[in-house]
Design an enzyme around this catalytic site. Sequence first.
Site, PDB file in Angstrom:
ATOM      1  N   GLU A 162     -47.959  35.382  -6.312  1.00  0.00           N
ATOM      2  CA  GLU A 162     -47.770  34.600  -7.533  1.00  0.00           C
ATOM      3  C   GLU A 162     -46.288  34.355  -7.820  1.00  0.00           C
ATOM      4  O   GLU A 162     -45.894  33.256  -8.216  1.00  0.00           O
ATOM      5  CB  GLU A 162     -48.422  35.320  -8.723  1.00  0.00           C
ATOM      6  N   CYS A 187     -55.628  17.099  -8.167  1.00  0.00           N
ATOM      7  CA  CYS A 187     -55.081  16.523  -9.403  1.00  0.00           C
ATOM      8  C   CYS A 187     -53.562  16.474  -9.308  1.00  0.00           C
ATOM      9  O   CYS A 187     -52.840  17.167 -10.032  1.00  0.00           O
ATOM     10  CB  CYS A 187     -55.545  17.360 -10.599  1.00  0.00           C
ATOM     11  N   CYS A 227     -59.062  11.437  -7.818  1.00  0.00           N
ATOM     12  CA  CYS A 227     -60.096  11.672  -8.825  1.00  0.00           C
ATOM     13  C   CYS A 227     -61.505  11.719  -8.235  1.00  0.00           C
ATOM     14  O   CYS A 227     -62.367  12.460  -8.725  1.00  0.00           O
ATOM     15  CB  CYS A 227     -60.017  10.613  -9.921  1.00  0.00           C
ATOM     16  N   CYS A 253     -62.595  15.153  -7.302  1.00  0.00           N
ATOM     17  CA  CYS A 253     -62.459  16.168  -8.346  1.00  0.00           C
ATOM     18  C   CYS A 253     -63.813  16.477  -8.985  1.00  0.00           C
ATOM     19  O   CYS A 253     -64.556  15.560  -9.354  1.00  0.00           O
ATOM     20  CB  CYS A 253     -61.477  15.679  -9.415  1.00  0.00           C
ATOM     21  N   CYS A 294     -63.688  13.861 -17.197  1.00  0.00           N
ATOM     22  CA  CYS A 294     -62.238  13.878 -17.440  1.00  0.00           C
ATOM     23  C   CYS A 294     -61.830  12.741 -18.378  1.00  0.00           C
ATOM     24  O   CYS A 294     -62.085  11.562 -18.094  1.00  0.00           O
ATOM     25  CB  CYS A 294     -61.496  13.759 -16.116  1.00  0.00           C
TER      26      CYS A 294
END
Length: 367
Positions: A48, A205, A212, A215, A221
């Site tokens: 991370e 995205c 799109c 997705c 959305c």
Amino acid sequence: MSRVAPAAPVPGAVPDFAARVVAWQRHAGRHGLPWQASRDPYRVWLSEIMLQQTQVTTVLAYYARFLERFPGVAALAAASLDDVLAAWSGLGYYSRARNLHRCAQVLMTEHAGRFPSDAEQLSTLPGIGRSTAAAIAAFCFDQRAAILDGNVKRVLTRALGFSDDLAVAAHERSLWQRACALLPQDALDMPAYTQGLMDLGATVCLVRRPNCLACPLDEVCAARRQGRPEAYPVKTRKLRRTRRENWWLWLECADGVWLQQRPSAGVWAGLWSLPMFDSEAALDAAALAMGTRAEVRPVVRHALTHFDWTLHPRRALIGSLTIAQDVPRVMGAGRWVELDALPTLGVPAPLSKLLGAASARATSAPA
């Protein structure tokens, strides 16, 4: 006439948001990243931190080498900061490495070498912000905690049609609330949900030309319905880039180069670098005081987050041991370092490249 603030989206207004993300991640998300195979908080934490403002493709090699050198919290805490910065050298944003080192030491002294399992407690550790803490808690301890890094902000603001300006702290807090409201109810779904949001932001995205049709949120959305996904997120306060110019004095004696450690705060804090001057005149004066002259080398241009840096190397060969011993008198604290020993020190990437190229030319030159 006063401007009416845009209405805030209603939490939970996106049907089956978490379920869609979880299902998509399990069949179409990323599954081959090395840190995904472990629930060890040390490995998740390291990934991370490395992935903050750094591409996955760059992180992969560094992650493997760093784990080999520091396989756990105890090894990292016991290492010197120089060793940690050397392992990080070239990855950039060196405050991350300093915070990693400090965090490992705090974990050893205050937590018996173990990571807290709660996101709120994790966020009190050096260098671990709210989003990173939530990722560790979700991946390793199945805790229901929301992440909100740059990629996830983009996914959420587009899905929700969240048009408030995220440069305003109150609006960012509002988005945090919505992120928390969208979490899956089943804590066992948290790893897939958290990874799914990351994967969507990184692979689908995208900032420009989002895919799109691929997705799982396509049908629900808000930005997609409006036909303008690239309008989100809204953040009016832009980073103002500046320019900086400095001169590097590149002193060589035999096979060594004179390096100085940068201050503990500021750019390249704690790294080893050539002595740096604010003007060419100041550099020339220092070289003259050591009885040498510095020749002009090609300019080095380096782009950092908030400014563009032009560095002018000036190279001077120090031929006698007497003069070499006089260098500290003129230059102050520093050390002679052999070129083949550079990988053992934390050295800024542009300097490592500059000196590495010089070493390669010297090695390949005919006898």
